[in-house]
Enzyme design. Sequence first.
Site, PDB file in Angstrom:
ATOM      1  N   ASN A 101       0.849  -1.181   0.000  1.00  0.00           N
ATOM      2  CA  ASN A 101       0.000   0.000   0.000  1.00  0.00           C
ATOM      3  C   ASN A 101       0.885   1.232   0.000  1.00  0.00           C
ATOM      4  OD1 ASN A 101      -2.393   1.613   0.264  1.00  0.00           O
ATOM      5  ND2 ASN A 101      -1.975   1.810   2.458  1.00  0.00           N
ATOM      6  N   HIS A 103       0.927   5.153   1.468  1.00  0.00           N
ATOM      7  CA  HIS A 103       0.257   5.985   2.471  1.00  0.00           C
ATOM      8  C   HIS A 103       0.931   7.359   2.488  1.00  0.00           C
ATOM      9  CE1 HIS A 103      -2.022   6.900   6.067  1.00  0.00           C
ATOM     10  NE2 HIS A 103      -0.916   7.383   6.598  1.00  0.00           N
ATOM     11  N   SER A 130       4.931   6.820   2.209  1.00  0.00           N
ATOM     12  CA  SER A 130       5.547   5.534   2.539  1.00  0.00           C
ATOM     13  C   SER A 130       4.869   4.430   1.744  1.00  0.00           C
ATOM     14  CB  SER A 130       5.342   5.197   4.030  1.00  0.00           C
ATOM     15  OG  SER A 130       5.754   6.262   4.860  1.00  0.00           O
ATOM     16  N   ASP A 139      -2.230   0.600   8.195  1.00  0.00           N
ATOM     17  CA  ASP A 139      -1.023   1.390   7.882  1.00  0.00           C
ATOM     18  C   ASP A 139       0.168   1.042   8.786  1.00  0.00           C
ATOM     19  OD1 ASP A 139      -2.591   2.721   6.001  1.00  0.00           O
ATOM     20  OD2 ASP A 139      -3.149   4.299   7.421  1.00  0.00           O
TER      21      ASP A 139
HETATM   22  C1  GRF Z   1      -2.720   8.801  -2.310  1.00  0.00           C
HETATM   23  O1  GRF Z   1      -2.452   9.992  -1.644  1.00  0.00           O
HETATM   24  C2  GRF Z   1      -2.250   7.639  -1.515  1.00  0.00           C
HETATM   25  O2  GRF Z   1      -1.142   7.935  -0.730  1.00  0.00           O
HETATM   26  C3  GRF Z   1      -3.430   7.344  -0.634  1.00  0.00           C
HETATM   27  O3  GRF Z   1      -4.539   7.573  -1.457  1.00  0.00           O
HETATM   28  C4  GRF Z   1      -4.210   8.533  -2.446  1.00  0.00           C
HETATM   29  C5  GRF Z   1      -4.577   7.957  -3.777  1.00  0.00           C
HETATM   30  O4  GRF Z   1      -4.509   8.919  -4.766  1.00  0.00           O
HETATM   31  N1  GRF Z   1      -3.365   6.004  -0.101  1.00  0.00           N
HETATM   32  P1  GRF Z   1      -4.625   8.533  -6.303  1.00  0.00           P
HETATM   33  O5  GRF Z   1      -5.989   7.941  -6.528  1.00  0.00           O
HETATM   34  O6  GRF Z   1      -3.540   7.559  -6.594  1.00  0.00           O
HETATM   35  O7  GRF Z   1      -4.422   9.810  -7.029  1.00  0.00           O
END
Ligand code: GRF
Length: 312
Positions: A101, A103, A130, A139
Site C-alpha cells: 500500500n 500511504h 511511505s 497502515d
Molecule cells: C494517495 O495519496 C495515496 O497515498 C493514498 O490515497 C491517495 C490515492 O490517490 N493512499 P490517487 O488515486 O492515486 O491519485
Amino acid sequence: MLVSGTGTNMAALLYASRLPGAAYEIVLVASNDPQAGALALAEAEGVPTFALSHKGMDRADHDAAMDAAIRESGAEFVALAGYMRILGDEIVGRWAGRMLNIHPSLLPLYTGLETHKRAIEAGDSHGGASVHLVIPELDSGEVLGQVRVAIQPGDTPATLAERVKLAEHQLYPRILSDYVSRGYDADYLYARVAELALALPEAEEKISHGSPGFRTGGKSGKFFAHFSDQHHGVPHISVLAKTSGQDELLDLIERDPDTFYKPAYYGASGWVGIILNRPGCDWDQVAHWLERSWASVAPKRLTKLRDAAAEF
Ligand code: GRF
C-alpha cells in the site's frame, strides 16, 4: 491493483510498467467504486478492470469477491493505491507479504486520514509518503520505502498533498519493482537461505567449489546445504539439500518439477535442488529441507540435544 479514486498512483505504476525492462505488469485494476476515475483510465489503456460496489454488502463477502477477481487475473502481488475500504483479516492474510500500500505520510507518523493537515499542525519540517506491506493493523506493516517532502511556509493540506503526490508517483513504481524483483535476485535469495541455514545449531558458512555452502560440526563437519546460482547452464537459483537417496530424489522431481530438480554432480550423490527463483517460492518448505538435511549430517551430540528439546 485495488483503487477507489482518481488513480494517479495507478497511472504512475501503469506507465512505469510499460517502460522497457519493467519488472511487473498490471493484470487487473479493481475497485469498490464503479465510477472511479482509475477504472476509466485503466480501460482506456487496455488493462482489464473489475468493479463491485461495496454498498449493501457484507465486508467479508465484498473482500471475497475482490479476492476471487484478483486470483482469476493471475496476479502474484496486489498493490493498493487509494483503496478506501478497510480489508478484513482473511484477504489480508491470504496475501501476506504480497500486498503493498502507499500511504501519504512518513510512517509510523500519521496513520489513517488527514495526514497532511496533521503534519502541518504539528509543525513538522517534512511530510512525505511511505510504501508498506499490508497487515491487518491499519497502515502498520513493514515500511519498504519512503520519500520526504519539505513543508513550506504557507502550505495548506491541499498544496502539500499535491507535492506529496508527485513524490508518491516516483516512489511507488521504484519500490514495487524492487519488491517483486527480489525473489529473482541472487543476493536476496542467498541472504534468506543463509539466515535460515545459519540459525541451525553449529552451522557455519564455507565456500565449496566456488559457491557458498553450509556445514555443521566444526572443521571436520559435513555440508548440509549448497547455494547454487545458475550453475552448469541451468536457469535456477537454488539451494541443494540432502535426500535419502536416488529414489526419493526422483520421486520429488516427478511430483513437483516446478520446485525440485536434479543438480549436476551433486545429484548423483542424492542432493536435490530446491528452486528459489520462481513465483510463490515456499520458504517454510526451504526451511524444512535445510533442517532435514542438517539433521542427516549433524554429529549425534547435536541431534540428540535437538531431539530432546523437541520432546518438550
Ligand atoms: C494517495 O495519496 C495515496 O497515498 C493514498 O490515497 C491517495 C490515492 O490517490 N493512499 P490517487 O488515486 O492515486 O491519485
